[in-house]
Enzyme design. Structure first.
Site, PDB file in Angstrom:
ATOM      1  N   ILE A  85      -5.241  -9.368   3.881  1.00 22.19           N
ATOM      2  CA  ILE A  85      -6.462  -9.127   3.109  1.00 22.19           C
ATOM      3  C   ILE A  85      -6.446  -7.689   2.591  1.00 22.19           C
ATOM      4  O   ILE A  85      -5.688  -6.858   3.081  1.00 22.19           O
ATOM      5  CB  ILE A  85      -7.742  -9.327   3.961  1.00 22.19           C
ATOM      6  CG1 ILE A  85      -7.735  -8.392   5.177  1.00 22.19           C
ATOM      7  CG2 ILE A  85      -7.883 -10.790   4.385  1.00 22.19           C
ATOM      8  CD1 ILE A  85      -9.077  -8.291   5.885  1.00 22.19           C
ATOM      9  N   THR A  86      -7.317  -7.437   1.620  1.00 18.69           N
ATOM     10  CA  THR A  86      -7.567  -6.053   1.183  1.00 18.69           C
ATOM     11  C   THR A  86      -9.064  -5.761   1.323  1.00 18.69           C
ATOM     12  O   THR A  86      -9.886  -6.675   1.195  1.00 18.69           O
ATOM     13  CB  THR A  86      -7.170  -5.838  -0.293  1.00 18.69           C
ATOM     14  OG1 THR A  86      -7.777  -6.857  -1.082  1.00 18.69           O
ATOM     15  CG2 THR A  86      -5.670  -5.883  -0.491  1.00 18.69           C
ATOM     16  N   GLN A 141      -0.844   3.686  -1.911  1.00 18.25           N
ATOM     17  CA  GLN A 141      -1.661   3.392  -3.092  1.00 18.25           C
ATOM     18  C   GLN A 141      -3.057   3.976  -2.919  1.00 18.25           C
ATOM     19  O   GLN A 141      -3.728   3.707  -1.914  1.00 18.25           O
ATOM     20  CB  GLN A 141      -1.753   1.870  -3.297  1.00 18.25           C
ATOM     21  CG  GLN A 141      -2.677   1.430  -4.422  1.00 18.25           C
ATOM     22  CD  GLN A 141      -2.268   2.008  -5.780  1.00 18.25           C
ATOM     23  OE1 GLN A 141      -1.091   2.028  -6.129  1.00 18.25           O
ATOM     24  NE2 GLN A 141      -3.229   2.517  -6.528  1.00 18.25           N
ATOM     25  N   MET A 142      -3.442   4.756  -3.881  1.00 23.00           N
ATOM     26  CA  MET A 142      -4.802   5.309  -3.913  1.00 23.00           C
ATOM     27  C   MET A 142      -5.818   4.177  -3.736  1.00 23.00           C
ATOM     28  O   MET A 142      -5.670   3.112  -4.350  1.00 23.00           O
ATOM     29  CB  MET A 142      -4.991   5.972  -5.279  1.00 23.00           C
ATOM     30  CG  MET A 142      -6.273   6.696  -5.442  1.00 23.00           C
ATOM     31  SD  MET A 142      -6.155   7.696  -6.951  1.00 23.00           S
ATOM     32  CE  MET A 142      -6.651   6.524  -8.164  1.00 23.00           C
ATOM     33  N   GLY A 143      -6.823   4.405  -2.907  1.00 24.45           N
ATOM     34  CA  GLY A 143      -7.851   3.381  -2.682  1.00 24.45           C
ATOM     35  C   GLY A 143      -7.471   2.372  -1.620  1.00 24.45           C
ATOM     36  O   GLY A 143      -8.231   1.445  -1.331  1.00 24.45           O
ATOM     37  N   GLN A 144      -6.262   2.551  -1.043  1.00 29.30           N
ATOM     38  CA  GLN A 144      -5.788   1.579  -0.049  1.00 29.30           C
ATOM     39  C   GLN A 144      -5.166   2.277   1.165  1.00 29.30           C
ATOM     40  O   GLN A 144      -4.080   1.886   1.614  1.00 29.30           O
ATOM     41  CB  GLN A 144      -4.746   0.643  -0.666  1.00 29.30           C
ATOM     42  CG  GLN A 144      -5.316  -0.330  -1.694  1.00 29.30           C
ATOM     43  CD  GLN A 144      -4.338  -1.455  -2.020  1.00 29.30           C
ATOM     44  OE1 GLN A 144      -3.138  -1.236  -2.066  1.00 29.30           O
ATOM     45  NE2 GLN A 144      -4.866  -2.655  -2.237  1.00 29.30           N
ATOM     46  N   TYR A 147      -4.799  -0.464   3.798  1.00 27.44           N
ATOM     47  CA  TYR A 147      -3.771  -1.456   3.467  1.00 27.44           C
ATOM     48  C   TYR A 147      -2.372  -0.832   3.477  1.00 27.44           C
ATOM     49  O   TYR A 147      -1.421  -1.408   4.002  1.00 27.44           O
ATOM     50  CB  TYR A 147      -4.104  -2.040   2.092  1.00 27.44           C
ATOM     51  CG  TYR A 147      -3.252  -3.187   1.625  1.00 27.44           C
ATOM     52  CD1 TYR A 147      -3.480  -4.484   2.080  1.00 27.44           C
ATOM     53  CD2 TYR A 147      -2.233  -2.984   0.693  1.00 27.44           C
ATOM     54  CE1 TYR A 147      -2.703  -5.547   1.619  1.00 27.44           C
ATOM     55  CE2 TYR A 147      -1.465  -4.045   0.223  1.00 27.44           C
ATOM     56  CZ  TYR A 147      -1.706  -5.321   0.688  1.00 27.44           C
ATOM     57  OH  TYR A 147      -0.943  -6.373   0.229  1.00 27.44           O
ATOM     58  N   GLY A 178       5.884  -6.789  -5.017  1.00 28.64           N
ATOM     59  CA  GLY A 178       5.066  -5.999  -5.925  1.00 28.64           C
ATOM     60  C   GLY A 178       3.826  -6.813  -6.267  1.00 28.64           C
ATOM     61  O   GLY A 178       3.359  -7.614  -5.457  1.00 28.64           O
TER      62      GLY A 178
END
Ligand code: NDP
Length: 241
Positions: A85-86, A141-144, A147, A178
């Protein structure tokens, strides 16, 4: 007897494609899912693959779910840890719930699912474990942060367990997709997605079937010498060393 494969999150998206690919190769497949009964029932009806509902973030639920699969199909020879999940947010806005839920489902699930099957694989002297990581676990990854941390953890788990099990005929590998055309990516706003596709050298999103093909190879006898590896499938977006 055909080998038994458990695919977590095997009713939608990438996991669905993996379950179908393994069935097509002749394995007896069990597809786990977390909550979407409608999608799971539709998948079972159309594929003939039995579906099993349990939360991969819950150890006891995994033990019980795997016991049911063993009763129905036999002991697991192949485990594909795919469910994920994210819960995206910049760290300065991320809640403890967003952090914990992603670590629980995307990383703790590897322990929860693998621990109950590993002794049987060791005893039988054969096993295949494939863990689905992500490009964002490789590059960040920015915002993650949640994750990216979980998916980088998946790669560390893979490398360590591969060393523990190599002499027991068990290979442990990761696949790092990806951006793949599934519900998870459909949740990304259109403008952001356009920007992402512009960064993919092959000029398109990946297909779930292209990840399934990687998994089908890694679980085959032909891949017996590959262990501890991360197979990157991202259209050239990030070329990991
Ligand atoms: P989807 O959201 O399309 O499907 C996720 C699947 O996981 C569903 O079957 C879902 O069940 C199941 N699931 C979610 N939470 C749980 C839980 N707690 N317990 C059991 N099952 C659960 O995801 P994708 O197919 O896109 O992603 C699959 C994997 O690939 C994930 O690990 C993801 O991080 C990874 N990945 C995906 C990429 C992409 O671009 N799509 C890129 C890189 C990696 P239900 O239907 O019941 O909700």
């Amino acid at each position: 007897m055909a080998r038994v494969a458990i695919v977590t999150g095997g009713t939608r998206g990438i996991g669905r494609a993996i379950a179908l690919a393994l069935k097509a190769k002749g394995y007896r497949v069990a597809a786990n899912y977390g909550g979407n009964d409608e999608a799971a029932q539709a998948f079972q009806a159309e594929s003939g693959i039995p579906v099993y509902k349990w939360d991969v973030g819950d150890y006891d639920a995994c033990v019980a779910g795997i016991a049911q699969v063993t009763k129905d199909l036999g002991e697991a020879d192949i485990l594909v840890n795919n469910a994920g999940i994210t819960r995206d947010a910049m760290l300065h806005k991320m809640t403890p719930e967003q952090w914990n839920e992603v670590i629980r489902v995307d990383l703790n699930s590897l322990f929860n699912m693998t621990r109950p099957v590993i002794e049987g694989m060791r005893a039988r002297g054969w096993g295949r474990i494939v863990n689905i990581s992500s490009i964002n676990g490789q590059k960040g990854q920015m915002g993650q942060t949640n994750y990216s941390a979980a998916k980088a953890g998946v790669i560390g788990f893979t490398k360590a367990l591969a060393q523990e099990t190599a002499r027991k005929g068990i290979t442990v590998n990761a696949v790092a997709p990806g951006y793949i055309d599934t519900d998870m990516v459909a949740a990304v706003p259109e403008k952001v997605l356009e920007g992402i596709i512009a960064q993919i050298p092959v000029g398109r999103l990946g297909k779930a079937e292209e990840i399934a093909a990687c998994v089908a190879f890694l679980v085959s006898d032909a891949a017996a010498f590959i262990t501890g590896a991360t197979l990157t499938a991202n259209g050239g977006q990030y070329i990991a060393g």
